[in-house]
Enzyme design. Structure first.
Site, PDB file in Angstrom:
ATOM      1  CG  ASP A 172      -2.169   0.797   1.047  1.00 38.72           C
ATOM      2  OD1 ASP A 172      -3.259   0.205   1.097  1.00 38.72           O
ATOM      3  OD2 ASP A 172      -2.087   2.031   0.822  1.00 38.72           O
ATOM      4  CB  SER A 190     -16.890  -0.609  -9.461  1.00 40.46           C
ATOM      5  OG  SER A 190     -18.013   0.191  -9.210  1.00 40.46           O
ATOM      6  CE1 TYR A 204     -13.282   3.813  -8.794  1.00 37.55           C
ATOM      7  CE2 TYR A 204     -15.602   4.168  -9.310  1.00 37.55           C
ATOM      8  CZ  TYR A 204     -14.607   3.414  -8.713  1.00 37.55           C
ATOM      9  OH  TYR A 204     -14.947   2.270  -8.046  1.00 37.55           O
ATOM     10  CE  LYS A 229     -12.103   0.282  -9.466  1.00 39.81           C
ATOM     11  NZ  LYS A 229     -10.976  -0.388  -8.807  1.00 39.81           N
TER      12      LYS A 229
HETATM   13  C1  UD1 Z   1     -20.549   5.597  -5.825  1.00 41.44           C
HETATM   14  C2  UD1 Z   1     -19.957   5.792  -7.190  1.00 41.44           C
HETATM   15  C3  UD1 Z   1     -19.558   4.453  -7.726  1.00 41.44           C
HETATM   16  C4  UD1 Z   1     -18.574   3.794  -6.785  1.00 41.44           C
HETATM   17  C5  UD1 Z   1     -19.199   3.673  -5.399  1.00 41.44           C
HETATM   18  C6  UD1 Z   1     -18.168   3.185  -4.412  1.00 41.44           C
HETATM   19  C7  UD1 Z   1     -21.085   7.806  -8.037  1.00 41.44           C
HETATM   20  C8  UD1 Z   1     -21.957   8.375  -9.088  1.00 41.44           C
HETATM   21  N1  UD1 Z   1     -20.893   6.481  -8.058  1.00 41.44           N
HETATM   22  O1  UD1 Z   1     -21.719   4.812  -5.963  1.00 41.44           O
HETATM   23  O2  UD1 Z   1     -18.957   4.632  -8.982  1.00 41.44           O
HETATM   24  O3  UD1 Z   1     -18.213   2.520  -7.265  1.00 41.44           O
HETATM   25  O4  UD1 Z   1     -19.646   4.946  -4.951  1.00 41.44           O
HETATM   26  O5  UD1 Z   1     -18.777   2.902  -3.194  1.00 41.44           O
HETATM   27  O6  UD1 Z   1     -20.561   8.527  -7.221  1.00 41.44           O
HETATM   28  N2  UD1 Z   1     -26.567   9.819  -1.369  1.00 41.44           N
HETATM   29  C9  UD1 Z   1     -27.265  10.831  -0.744  1.00 41.44           C
HETATM   30  N3  UD1 Z   1     -26.569  11.717   0.043  1.00 41.44           N
HETATM   31  C10 UD1 Z   1     -25.203  11.628   0.217  1.00 41.44           C
HETATM   32  C11 UD1 Z   1     -24.497  10.584  -0.419  1.00 41.44           C
HETATM   33  C12 UD1 Z   1     -25.209   9.701  -1.219  1.00 41.44           C
HETATM   34  O7  UD1 Z   1     -28.475  10.940  -0.891  1.00 41.44           O
HETATM   35  O8  UD1 Z   1     -24.641  12.483   0.934  1.00 41.44           O
HETATM   36  C13 UD1 Z   1     -27.300   8.839  -2.184  1.00 41.44           C
HETATM   37  C14 UD1 Z   1     -26.877   8.791  -3.652  1.00 41.44           C
HETATM   38  O9  UD1 Z   1     -27.600   9.725  -4.402  1.00 41.44           O
HETATM   39  C15 UD1 Z   1     -27.201   7.328  -4.002  1.00 41.44           C
HETATM   40  C16 UD1 Z   1     -26.952   6.575  -2.697  1.00 41.44           C
HETATM   41  O10 UD1 Z   1     -27.015   7.546  -1.659  1.00 41.44           O
HETATM   42  O11 UD1 Z   1     -28.551   7.195  -4.342  1.00 41.44           O
HETATM   43  C17 UD1 Z   1     -25.599   5.890  -2.647  1.00 41.44           C
HETATM   44  O12 UD1 Z   1     -24.590   6.843  -2.934  1.00 41.44           O
HETATM   45  P1  UD1 Z   1     -23.029   6.503  -2.750  1.00 41.44           P
HETATM   46  O13 UD1 Z   1     -22.792   5.902  -1.417  1.00 41.44           O
HETATM   47  O14 UD1 Z   1     -22.251   7.735  -3.106  1.00 41.44           O
HETATM   48  O15 UD1 Z   1     -22.759   5.349  -3.812  1.00 41.44           O
HETATM   49  P2  UD1 Z   1     -23.084   5.322  -5.392  1.00 41.44           P
HETATM   50  O16 UD1 Z   1     -23.358   6.666  -5.919  1.00 41.44           O
HETATM   51  O17 UD1 Z   1     -24.090   4.251  -5.626  1.00 41.44           O
END
Ligand code: UD1
Length: 343
Positions: A31, A124, A148, A152
């Site tokens: 790492d 991913s 990103y 992948k």
């Molecule tokens: C994100 C990445 C994805 C990555 C993954 C790693 C994006 C667009 N995608 O996935 O490429 O592999 O993380 O874990 O960023 N949300 C909220 N409030 C917040 C944060 C998130 O409402 O403060 C919602 C988002 O809109 C989504 C869900 O929670 O609907 C999950 O979000 P998140 O944990 O960021 O993951 P992904 O977006 O699915």
């Protein structure tokens, strides 16, 4: 023979080290601590009571990697190391492409030189872009929406191409859905620097009082409550999937993509409520505009993992929330103790 884990001090990497050691594997960890800390390596040793070689080496440092392969008998690599913040990748595309692609190419070159042709790759669900339907199977069309994700997908293709002319190569592409939670010891987990991008770390900081409230990105998606639906998977389940993938890689050649998810979709508000129920801590939230690039719904068809790897997720949502919160609380206790001992 040892399994080399690149990015072994990271969130998924450290949990995978624990599961591999507990499954009786010998490991070597590399790492560069760009997004992780030496404490995670120590924590893996504490949890398992086992020692292993660790190298602070960047994959761009070919000589450093050469030394890792010369000093150890490595028969399989689990490749986690890479930059992973979506927003940052949009701002710094060259850094992302250089680090994730060049680092991986150097890794493969060193592997080939040492006759090590087994790779389990940390991919991913982001490679499915905006899926036309759910659940997602591995043969869905692939596309990406940010650098990103593109790294992948490009790496999936590069590793796949390695297997074409050389029948000895074995590559298992593990496509993760949304890993959350933490090891039950509370010694390793996810706690990114600065303001978190991902949902669970953000919720934990709100629960800990470090952030005022959660912004729920959009409540007008075509889902059961209007908020985004994802397939959240306990990081310990995910880590166990890697142990199965290593065993699979030792018995098969060629390139295979496998989803690691639970097959269940939960909305942002489902997660908030599950967290409150599991921990007894309130998570204030406000509805905010949609986040650019987000998709409405994403969850896996995990049947191939069951068929091919003999693996399926076991933990439920409340376990995921409870363990994530346990990690944050234990971490705060440890930091409090350290501060008091410094005074
Ligand atoms: C994100 C990445 C994805 C990555 C993954 C790693 C994006 C667009 N995608 O996935 O490429 O592999 O993380 O874990 O960023 N949300 C909220 N409030 C917040 C944060 C998130 O409402 O403060 C919602 C988002 O809109 C989504 C869900 O929670 O609907 C999950 O979000 P998140 O944990 O960021 O993951 P992904 O977006 O699915």
């Amino acid at each position: 023979m040892s399994v080399l884990i690149t990015g072994g001090a990271g969130f998924i990497g450290s949990h995978t080290c624990v599961e591999l050691l507990q499954a009786g594997e010998e490991i070597v960890v590399v790492d560069n601590f760009v997004n992780s800390k030496p404490a995670a390596v120590e924590a893996v040793k504490t949890i398992t009571g086992k020692d292993f070689p660790f190298y602070e080496v960047d994959l761009l440092d070919e000589e450093g990697l050469e030394r890792v392969f010369s000093e150890n008998q490595i028969d399989c690599v689990i490749h986690f190391a890479g930059l992973k913040a979506v927003g940052e990748s949009v701002q710094q595309p060259l850094r992302y492409y250089h680090n994730n692609l060049t680092g991986s190419l150097i890794l493969c070159r060193v592997m080939e030189r040492h006759g090590c042709k087994r790779m389990v790759f940390s991919s991913s669900a982001t490679v499915y872009g905006n899926p036309h339907t759910v659940p997602i199977t591995e043969d869905f069309p692939l596309s990406t929406t940010n650098p990103y994700g593109s790294t992948k997908l490009m790496l999936e293709r590069i590793f796949g191409d390695l297997c074409v002319p050389d029948p000895e190569w074995s590559v298992t592409l593990l496509r993760y859905f949304n890993p959350i939670g933490a090891h039950e010891s509370g010694l390793i987990g996810e706690d990114p620097n600065g303001i978190p991008n991902n949902l669970m770390p953000y919720i934990c900081q709100v629960a800990a009082g470090k952030l005022d409230h959660l912004n729920v990105f959009g409540n007008d998606y075509p889902t059961h409550d209007g908020t985004g639906v994802r397939d959240y998977i306990h990081v310990v389940d995910l880590a166990k999937g890697h142990c199965n993938a290593v065993r699979y890689a030792r018995q098969h050649t060629g390139c295979d993509a496998i989803n690691l998810g639970t097959g269940k979709g939960y909305s942002v508000l489902d997660i908030v409520h599950a967290f409150e129920t599991a921990t007894g801590v309130k998570v204030p939230y406000e509805i905010a505009p949609r986040r650019a690039g987000d998709i409405p719904t994403c969850y896996a068809d995990p049947s191939k993992a069951k068929r091919v790897l003999g693996w399926e997720a076991k933990y439920g949502l409340e376990d995921m929330c409870r363990s994530a919160w346990n990690y944050i609380q234990k971490k705060q206790e440890r930091e409090g103790k350290e501060r008091r001992s410094e005074d």
